[in-house]
Design a protein around this motif. Structure first.
Motif, short mmCIF file in Angstrom:
data_model
loop_
_atom_site.label_atom_id
_atom_site.label_comp_id
_atom_site.label_asym_id
_atom_site.label_seq_id
_atom_site.Cartn_x
_atom_site.Cartn_y
_atom_site.Cartn_z
N GLY A 52 0.80 -1.22 0.00
CA GLY A 52 0.00 0.00 0.00
C GLY A 52 0.83 1.27 0.00
O GLY A 52 0.44 2.27 0.58
N GLY A 53 1.99 1.23 -0.59
CA GLY A 53 2.85 2.42 -0.65
C GLY A 53 3.71 2.61 0.60
O GLY A 53 4.49 3.54 0.67
N ARG A 54 3.58 1.73 1.59
CA ARG A 54 4.39 1.82 2.81
C ARG A 54 5.39 0.69 2.83
O ARG A 54 5.09 -0.44 2.49
CB ARG A 54 3.50 1.73 4.04
CG ARG A 54 2.54 2.90 4.16
CD ARG A 54 1.57 2.71 5.28
NE ARG A 54 2.23 2.75 6.56
CZ ARG A 54 1.61 2.55 7.71
NH1 ARG A 54 0.33 2.29 7.74
NH2 ARG A 54 2.26 2.61 8.84
N GLU A 71 7.03 1.73 8.05
CA GLU A 71 7.26 3.14 7.73
C GLU A 71 6.03 3.95 8.11
O GLU A 71 4.91 3.61 7.76
CB GLU A 71 7.55 3.29 6.25
CG GLU A 71 7.90 4.71 5.85
CD GLU A 71 8.20 4.79 4.37
OE1 GLU A 71 8.80 5.80 3.97
OE2 GLU A 71 7.84 3.88 3.62
N GLY A 72 6.24 5.03 8.86
CA GLY A 72 5.15 5.88 9.28
C GLY A 72 4.81 6.93 8.25
O GLY A 72 5.50 7.10 7.24
#
Length: 98
Positions: A52-54, A71-72
């Motif tokens: 999801g892009g993280r 990753e935040g």
């Protein structure tokens, strides 16, 4: 008489708000906080995945339990023991057939 009571209440409330101390800014506290870094060890096995892009890193130390670095939104990393976020799907019985 009512005007006197309303005026007294308004003045009392105004004094309470005037005496309250100013609230500290959250942005200032965040800038002063030291940065915490979690780095995998040299012998740790690191697996990278993008969901999801993280970016998610699965770190498995030798002889230890794996943990995840997620990753935040602000570019920082969050350490988790598992990828379970605690969300539970309701599983109520609405109707059963006999």
């Amino acid at each position: 008489m009512r005007r006197l009571i309303v005026t007294a209440l308004v003045l009392a409330v105004a004094q309470v708000f005037a005496q309250s101390p100013p609230l500290p800014s959250l942005q200032e506290d965040a800038d002063d906080a030291p940065a915490v870094r979690i780095r995998p060890g040299k012998q740790d096995k690191v697996e990278r995945a993008v969901v999801g892009g993280r970016t998610i890193l699965k770190v498995t130390p030798p002889g230890g339990r794996p943990y995840y670095l997620v990753e935040g939104p602000a570019g920082g990393w969050e350490r988790r023991g598992s990828l379970d976020d605690g969300t539970r799907v309701p599983m109520w019985t609405i109707h059963s057939f006999d």
